[in-house]
Design an enzyme around this catalytic site. Structure first.
Site, PDB file in Angstrom:
ATOM      1  N   LYS A 149     -25.199  19.911  -0.145  1.00  0.00           N
ATOM      2  CA  LYS A 149     -26.455  19.148  -0.189  1.00  0.00           C
ATOM      3  C   LYS A 149     -27.309  19.575  -1.387  1.00  0.00           C
ATOM      4  O   LYS A 149     -27.906  18.727  -2.073  1.00  0.00           O
ATOM      5  CB  LYS A 149     -27.222  19.344   1.114  1.00  0.00           C
ATOM      6  CG  LYS A 149     -26.584  18.690   2.331  1.00  0.00           C
ATOM      7  CD  LYS A 149     -26.667  17.175   2.259  1.00  0.00           C
ATOM      8  CE  LYS A 149     -26.238  16.516   3.550  1.00  0.00           C
ATOM      9  NZ  LYS A 149     -26.360  15.045   3.513  1.00  0.00           N
ATOM     10  N   SER A 169     -30.928  18.241   3.441  1.00  0.00           N
ATOM     11  CA  SER A 169     -31.001  19.021   4.671  1.00  0.00           C
ATOM     12  C   SER A 169     -31.753  20.320   4.439  1.00  0.00           C
ATOM     13  O   SER A 169     -31.764  20.860   3.321  1.00  0.00           O
ATOM     14  CB  SER A 169     -29.571  19.339   5.151  1.00  0.00           C
ATOM     15  OG  SER A 169     -29.567  20.324   6.164  1.00  0.00           O
ATOM     16  N   TYR A 181     -21.977  23.431   3.714  1.00  0.00           N
ATOM     17  CA  TYR A 181     -22.761  22.204   3.890  1.00  0.00           C
ATOM     18  C   TYR A 181     -24.057  22.287   3.090  1.00  0.00           C
ATOM     19  O   TYR A 181     -24.416  21.344   2.370  1.00  0.00           O
ATOM     20  CB  TYR A 181     -23.056  22.019   5.376  1.00  0.00           C
ATOM     21  CG  TYR A 181     -23.888  20.803   5.723  1.00  0.00           C
ATOM     22  CD1 TYR A 181     -23.321  19.537   5.732  1.00  0.00           C
ATOM     23  CD2 TYR A 181     -25.231  20.927   6.074  1.00  0.00           C
ATOM     24  CE1 TYR A 181     -24.078  18.419   6.064  1.00  0.00           C
ATOM     25  CE2 TYR A 181     -25.989  19.827   6.406  1.00  0.00           C
ATOM     26  CZ  TYR A 181     -25.412  18.569   6.406  1.00  0.00           C
ATOM     27  OH  TYR A 181     -26.170  17.475   6.744  1.00  0.00           O
TER      28      TYR A 181
END
Length: 322
Positions: A152, A124, A148
């Site tokens: 990643k 991402s 998040y």
């Protein structure tokens, strides 16, 4: 026949990918596709379906023993949920990658080094954190400012090291925000980017939780499926050891998104967008990158849309139910 596994195959991108493999195959041959997820849509893509939880070691070991040629790792919880549920985010988004890589390494050793699967991981643009330049280049520092993004980025590093050792042949794709997503809104902080297009086109009100000056980086679900299949057959020797790629996309403001909607569907549709700022979402969005210069990926043949009109038209052609 190439044996393909899609982890997260019940999700929107997983289903798009499975449909693409079903209709086009992979490279010069056909693909024998297996989908793994906690659930699947009632009338979804064809292929063998395995229901299970990626956090359970027994499932990971079973999948590794099948020795798939190509594994697409799409399974994750989304940004908003990963930020609010710290333990769940790390368990699903990072620890599952560690267990998968360890299981694949075990199969590599049992095969005396013959088994080296291609592993395509959906990362991402959340791996980046500010302050940002006007455009993020391929050499910009990865310094995430959300859980998040940190999860990643951790997976990117794991995949790079296991690939360097020759256990797998991995590539991490830093996806733009995928828009316009069909179906219902999810818990991603970015879901409103799709919602302000999808809901009005379906005659429903949509809440806009950020100012229309917010700029972001987008690509369609169709482009996402194309990214994945292209990465599956790419010569990873061309990556030069840098196995994470910033992918092509389109940078535009929310106002420009709305202008595209107005051109395609008219002012009456645009009137269904209701501004109502949400400070929590705004805090997350403020930490995201806004524009990229993905020269490496473009040189390697990755392609995306060049206008937001095109992104809306892709949604209407592929997913809109009138």
């Amino acid at each position: 026949m190439t044996k393909v596994l899609i982890l997260g195959g019940g999700g929107m991108v997983g289903q798009k990918l499975a449909h693409k493999l079903e209709s086009e195959g992979l490279g010069a041959g056909n693909a024998d596709v297996t989908l793994f997820d906690m659930g699947f849509p009632a009338r979804g893509a064809s292929g063998k379906q395995i229901t299970g939880n990626i956090t359970e070691n027994a499932h990971i070991e079973q999948l590794a023993k099948a020795r798939f040629d190509i594994i697409f790792h799409l399974a994750a919880i989304v940004s908003g949920e990963a930020e609010t549920d710290f333990d769940k985010g790390w368990a699903i988004n990072m620890m599952s990658m560690w267990r998968l890589l360890e299981a694949l390494r075990a199969e590599h050793m049992l095969s005396d080094g013959a088994y080296v699967p291609r592993l395509v991981f959906t990362s991402s643009i959340a791996v980046f954190g500010g302050p940002y330049p006007d455009k993020i280049t391929d050499t910009f520092l990865s310094a995430p400012q959300t859980s998040y993004g940190a999860q990643k980025a951790s997976c990117e590093l794991l995949l790079s090291d296991f690939s360097r050792k020759g256990f797998v042949d991995g590539i991490s794709l830093r996806l733009p925000t995928i828009c316009v997503r069909p179906g219902k809104a999810n818990l991603a902080a970015s879901s409103f980017f799709s919602g302000i297009i999808r809901e009005p086109l379906n005659g429903q009100e949509a809440i806009l939780p950020v100012p229309d000056t917010v700029r972001h980086w987008h690509a369609s679900p169709r482009a996402a499926a194309g990214f994945l299949t292209h990465a599956a057959t790419l010569d990873t020797g061309l990556l030069g050891g840098r196995r994470a790629l910033n992918l092509p996309g389109l940078s535009c403001t929310v106002a420009e998104q709305i202008d595209s909607l107005r051109r395609i569907a008219g002012q009456k549709t645009v009137n269904l967008i209701v501004p109502r700022e949400d400070p929590a979402i705004m805090r997350i969005v403020e930490g995201w990158p806004r524009d990229f210069e993905p020269e490496r990926a473009i040189a390697l043949g990755f392609r995306a849309e060049t206008s937001f009109d095109e992104i809306i038209e892709t949604y209407i052609a592929d997913d809109f139910k009138s």
